[in-house]
Design a protein around this motif. Sequence first.
Motif, PDB file in Angstrom:
ATOM      1  N   LEU A 115       0.801  -1.220   0.000  1.00 13.34           N
ATOM      2  CA  LEU A 115       0.000   0.000   0.000  1.00 13.34           C
ATOM      3  C   LEU A 115       0.834   1.270   0.000  1.00 13.34           C
ATOM      4  O   LEU A 115       0.500   2.242  -0.668  1.00 13.34           O
ATOM      5  N   LEU A 116       1.929   1.264   0.743  1.00 13.26           N
ATOM      6  CA  LEU A 116       2.712   2.488   0.885  1.00 13.26           C
ATOM      7  C   LEU A 116       3.736   2.641  -0.234  1.00 13.26           C
ATOM      8  O   LEU A 116       4.606   3.499  -0.171  1.00 13.26           O
ATOM      9  N   GLY A 117       3.623   1.781  -1.255  1.00 13.48           N
ATOM     10  CA  GLY A 117       4.562   1.865  -2.374  1.00 13.48           C
ATOM     11  C   GLY A 117       5.983   1.527  -1.990  1.00 13.48           C
ATOM     12  O   GLY A 117       6.888   2.335  -2.193  1.00 13.48           O
ATOM     13  N   PRO A 118       6.193   0.356  -1.388  1.00 14.54           N
ATOM     14  CA  PRO A 118       7.532   0.017  -0.929  1.00 14.54           C
ATOM     15  C   PRO A 118       8.461  -0.339  -2.085  1.00 14.54           C
ATOM     16  O   PRO A 118       7.999  -0.620  -3.188  1.00 14.54           O
ATOM     17  N   ARG A 119       9.752  -0.289  -1.802  1.00 18.69           N
ATOM     18  CA  ARG A 119      10.733  -0.724  -2.788  1.00 18.69           C
ATOM     19  C   ARG A 119      11.087  -2.181  -2.575  1.00 18.69           C
ATOM     20  O   ARG A 119      11.591  -2.858  -3.453  1.00 18.69           O
ATOM     21  N   LEU A 120      10.879  -2.608  -1.318  1.00 17.07           N
ATOM     22  CA  LEU A 120      11.301  -3.950  -0.932  1.00 17.07           C
ATOM     23  C   LEU A 120      10.137  -4.650  -0.239  1.00 17.07           C
ATOM     24  O   LEU A 120       9.399  -4.038   0.535  1.00 17.07           O
ATOM     25  N   LEU A 121       9.988  -5.931  -0.567  1.00 13.67           N
ATOM     26  CA  LEU A 121       8.940  -6.719   0.082  1.00 13.67           C
ATOM     27  C   LEU A 121       9.625  -7.879   0.785  1.00 13.67           C
ATOM     28  O   LEU A 121      10.430  -8.586   0.174  1.00 13.67           O
ATOM     29  N   VAL A 122       9.328  -8.033   2.084  1.00 11.38           N
ATOM     30  CA  VAL A 122       9.850  -9.198   2.789  1.00 11.38           C
ATOM     31  C   VAL A 122       8.685 -10.143   2.995  1.00 11.38           C
ATOM     32  O   VAL A 122       7.703  -9.792   3.635  1.00 11.38           O
ATOM     33  N   ALA A 123       8.771 -11.314   2.390  1.00 11.97           N
ATOM     34  CA  ALA A 123       7.678 -12.277   2.494  1.00 11.97           C
ATOM     35  C   ALA A 123       8.181 -13.474   3.271  1.00 11.97           C
ATOM     36  O   ALA A 123       9.060 -14.198   2.817  1.00 11.97           O
ATOM     37  N   ASP A 124       7.634 -13.630   4.489  1.00 12.18           N
ATOM     38  CA  ASP A 124       8.084 -14.707   5.362  1.00 12.18           C
ATOM     39  C   ASP A 124       7.135 -15.892   5.212  1.00 12.18           C
ATOM     40  O   ASP A 124       6.066 -15.897   5.796  1.00 12.18           O
ATOM     41  N   GLU A 125       7.537 -16.870   4.435  1.00  9.06           N
ATOM     42  CA  GLU A 125       6.714 -18.049   4.162  1.00  9.06           C
ATOM     43  C   GLU A 125       5.285 -17.654   3.799  1.00  9.06           C
ATOM     44  O   GLU A 125       4.341 -18.071   4.479  1.00  9.06           O
ATOM     45  N   PRO A 126       5.098 -16.874   2.762  1.00  8.09           N
ATOM     46  CA  PRO A 126       3.768 -16.309   2.513  1.00  8.09           C
ATOM     47  C   PRO A 126       2.728 -17.344   2.101  1.00  8.09           C
ATOM     48  O   PRO A 126       1.540 -17.059   2.190  1.00  8.09           O
ATOM     49  N   HIS A 139       5.921  -3.392 -10.396  1.00  9.19           N
ATOM     50  CA  HIS A 139       6.418  -2.271  -9.594  1.00  9.19           C
ATOM     51  C   HIS A 139       7.935  -2.267  -9.444  1.00  9.19           C
ATOM     52  O   HIS A 139       8.459  -1.470  -8.680  1.00  9.19           O
ATOM     53  N   ARG A 140       8.630  -3.172 -10.139  1.00  6.12           N
ATOM     54  CA  ARG A 140      10.073  -3.332  -9.939  1.00  6.12           C
ATOM     55  C   ARG A 140      10.421  -3.430  -8.459  1.00  6.12           C
ATOM     56  O   ARG A 140      11.302  -2.735  -7.947  1.00  6.12           O
ATOM     57  N   LEU A 141       9.675  -4.308  -7.777  1.00  7.04           N
ATOM     58  CA  LEU A 141       9.909  -4.509  -6.349  1.00  7.04           C
ATOM     59  C   LEU A 141      11.054  -5.493  -6.154  1.00  7.04           C
ATOM     60  O   LEU A 141      11.190  -6.445  -6.919  1.00  7.04           O
ATOM     61  N   SER A 142      11.835  -5.237  -5.136  1.00  7.46           N
ATOM     62  CA  SER A 142      12.766  -6.277  -4.715  1.00  7.46           C
ATOM     63  C   SER A 142      12.050  -7.121  -3.681  1.00  7.46           C
ATOM     64  O   SER A 142      11.262  -6.597  -2.900  1.00  7.46           O
ATOM     65  N   VAL A 143      12.336  -8.424  -3.695  1.00  5.04           N
ATOM     66  CA  VAL A 143      11.636  -9.291  -2.761  1.00  5.04           C
ATOM     67  C   VAL A 143      12.633 -10.181  -2.044  1.00  5.04           C
ATOM     68  O   VAL A 143      13.539 -10.731  -2.655  1.00  5.04           O
ATOM     69  N   VAL A 144      12.461 -10.262  -0.723  1.00  2.00           N
ATOM     70  CA  VAL A 144      13.173 -11.292   0.025  1.00  2.00           C
ATOM     71  C   VAL A 144      12.107 -12.321   0.375  1.00  2.00           C
ATOM     72  O   VAL A 144      11.162 -12.035   1.109  1.00  2.00           O
ATOM     73  N   TYR A 145      12.246 -13.503  -0.207  1.00  2.00           N
ATOM     74  CA  TYR A 145      11.224 -14.521  -0.058  1.00  2.00           C
ATOM     75  C   TYR A 145      11.785 -15.609   0.832  1.00  2.00           C
ATOM     76  O   TYR A 145      12.752 -16.277   0.479  1.00  2.00           O
ATOM     77  N   ILE A 146      11.182 -15.737   2.007  1.00  2.00           N
ATOM     78  CA  ILE A 146      11.735 -16.667   2.973  1.00  2.00           C
ATOM     79  C   ILE A 146      10.899 -17.934   2.975  1.00  2.00           C
ATOM     80  O   ILE A 146       9.664 -17.863   3.061  1.00  2.00           O
ATOM     81  N   THR A 147      11.536 -19.071   2.834  1.00  2.59           N
ATOM     82  CA  THR A 147      10.758 -20.294   2.742  1.00  2.59           C
ATOM     83  C   THR A 147      11.603 -21.485   3.154  1.00  2.59           C
ATOM     84  O   THR A 147      12.833 -21.421   3.184  1.00  2.59           O
ATOM     85  N   HIS A 148      10.929 -22.567   3.499  1.00  2.00           N
ATOM     86  CA  HIS A 148      11.667 -23.812   3.705  1.00  2.00           C
ATOM     87  C   HIS A 148      11.358 -24.758   2.551  1.00  2.00           C
ATOM     88  O   HIS A 148      11.790 -25.885   2.522  1.00  2.00           O
ATOM     89  N   ASP A 149      10.583 -24.235   1.594  1.00  2.00           N
ATOM     90  CA  ASP A 149      10.038 -25.091   0.549  1.00  2.00           C
ATOM     91  C   ASP A 149      10.718 -24.736  -0.773  1.00  2.00           C
ATOM     92  O   ASP A 149      10.356 -23.773  -1.431  1.00  2.00           O
TER      93      ASP A 149
END
Lengths: 341, 440
Positions: free
Chosen positions: A171-182, A205-215
């Motif tokens: 919503l706030l127009g972030p540059r980075l998305l941290v997704a913890d086991e989404p 949106h040319r977002l950077s994403v840190v995608y955290i997963t065990h899968d």
Amino acid sequence: MRGDPLLAARGLATWYELRRWGFLHQGWVRAVDGVSFQLAEGEAVAVVGESGCGKSTLAKTLLGLVRPLRGEVWFEGRRLGGADDWRWYRRRVGYVQQDPYGALPPFMSVRRILEEPLVVNGVSSPSKRRARVVEALEAVQLVPPEEFLPRFPHMLSGGQQQRLVVARATLLGPRLLVADEPVSMLDASVRAEVLQLLRSLQQSHRLSVVYITHDLSTVRHFCERVLVMYAGKLVEQAQVTDLLREPKHPYTQALLAAIPDPDPENARRLRPVPPGEPPSLVRPPEGCRFHPRCPAAIPGVCDRREPPDFEVGAGHVAACWLYEGARTVTAAPAVEGGGSP
Amino acid sequence: MRGTLRELVRYPSALAGLAILAFLVGISVYALVAIPYPEAVRLWSGGEAAWPRNPRNARPEWLNWLWGGRLPRTLVVHSPRVPARERDLGSGVREVQFDLPFEYRYRRFPTEVAVFVYADYQEQAPQLELSWRTPTGSELRLADLTPRRQDIYRLSADAELRRNLGGAPEQMLFSTADRPGEAVPGRYTLTVRAFLFEPGSSVRAELVVYGEVYGLAGTDHLRRDLLLPLLWGTPIALAFGLLAAVGSSLSTLLIAAVGAWYGGWVDGLIQRITEVNLILPGLPILIMIGTLYSRSLWVILGAVILLGIFGGGIKTYRALFLQVKEAPYVEAARAYGVGNLRMVAVYLVPRAIPVLLPQFVTLIPGFVFLEATLALLGLGDPVLPTWGKVIEDAYRAGALYVGYTYWVLEPAFMLMLSGLAFTLLGFALDRVFNPRLREL
């Protein structure tokens, strides 16, 4: 890596203090212990590892929810030091959590949930807020928005809830998305849908994403690069294709071997699994943290000295003494074990 | 909120509770509008002088239905505007005579008889001769008196008359020698003969035959209409209960949330204060405040709230908030930049409302009863008419031993009614909110 990094972590260490009787120092839980990596703009990187390896703490550190004990975080070329920096930074980071229902306050309507970040971040005009909220709902395909605005989280399905969480995070127009086991708590059918949504948002949106997963199986669709984490350290970093084709670190190899294949032969085959359990993060093993479980451990080396990052291929780094001949990328992280800061 | 209300009205107990509550609120509004505060205080603390024509300890009038109308009502007979007879005795002296006749229809005796005299004169007071005529025709000289400008002559308290009659005047005057235990119904007349010594002076009289019943609620030992404290006690009780419950439970909630959120020494301090406060006995402290400082209801209310702030509720709410604090949505809120104050007020506290509301509603009668308890211990507000004060008066007068059950039962009924209203409502609220409690 493309261009200047959006986010850079250098020797990041987040330790939790253990106390006895509430005040006596008893030790540290080294959840994240000397992690360095870079993330380019528009890049999606996955952090994989088994439960309890410090992935979520890394996520929380990257979100500024937990202050690192040591190490630096750089964002858009600015070093995050004081509280002001972190506050500035938080507005530019979105957070997608694991449990969508838990991530939404049950007593707020969809409208309130989406307005809250705007209110907190100083969007005071109600009509502007409403426009942004409607826009965000449309972006995550919760349409028609008017129908969803007055609803409460428990009236939404799991997939809708997670899409709402994604809407709030972007919503706030972030540059980075941290997704913890989404997607780990979603049904398999909904998983692909949410991942696709994240992927399309990332690309549009040319977002950077840190995608955290065990899968590891979901990493393929989603990320360019993978960081493998073990006991608070990064043991291997590589492009997804390289890592999957040619895992270098014995831990990564074991992790990949554990991905279930839809092969009927599996029923008759016993897979090799590294013996033992992940080590204690309070008293991690000396030397390489994986050595007690490592099938290829070199006695006298792996149990003595901590391995530095060796460059084993283009953009492929592994912290393992097996590749001692290769060029080291960085000096071993600033944090040597033991002692309090 | 609207949903809660809609769900609530499905429970008959909630409807009953709401109906009783509406009734009590109606009474409160009526009391506040019909009897303004200064008037209420004057009537209540003015004592007997404010209600001279009321009988003492009269039962409520509607009890006559059960008694078959045998309980006498109070009769007031005014002297006629024009005296029946006026004679000039010369040298400025006039003789005025008038009758105060009345029809007595009861077999039971009146409780008292009194004559209110209003004399208008400059210097020399008139002289009065009172005589009494019974239905059987016998006539009796009661007394001679020289009244002040406003005077009350209480036949029942006249020792001389008592001696002359050989018994209590209000009984002897109404009975015959052959049936001494029973009043004779019929027409009685009090004749007043006055001698006026000044040209412009005049005299009026009013005969009051006090009965045994009065109004809707009866009277107390000071002739005060009990309807006044019953009506006025309602807003006071509701306000006291509501304010005490709101004051103590809201502040408790907030403090618990602040402690749970900030943790560390803040939480530790709050917990220690609470633990100390929990061992302090509340009632003795209130008694001390009432005895040494002030018995004003509002001072006591403040003390009750203060004692309640660090009450046992803090422990319950803290346990709840510690759980909520770890919820992912709180973490998410921190991630999008919610500050500490907003977190406590907007994210933590609303989560406790479903737990708080039913508890809060069932808490109110406890405070209403506390006010009555304090009044019974002699710590009631000195000027306000409250239910507790009525019970205290009744208790001091030994009402139950003497048979004035109405005196105790009426305020007790009001207390019970308010307790019932809040309890019914609270139970229903609990049932409405309980399914959601399981989600915590």
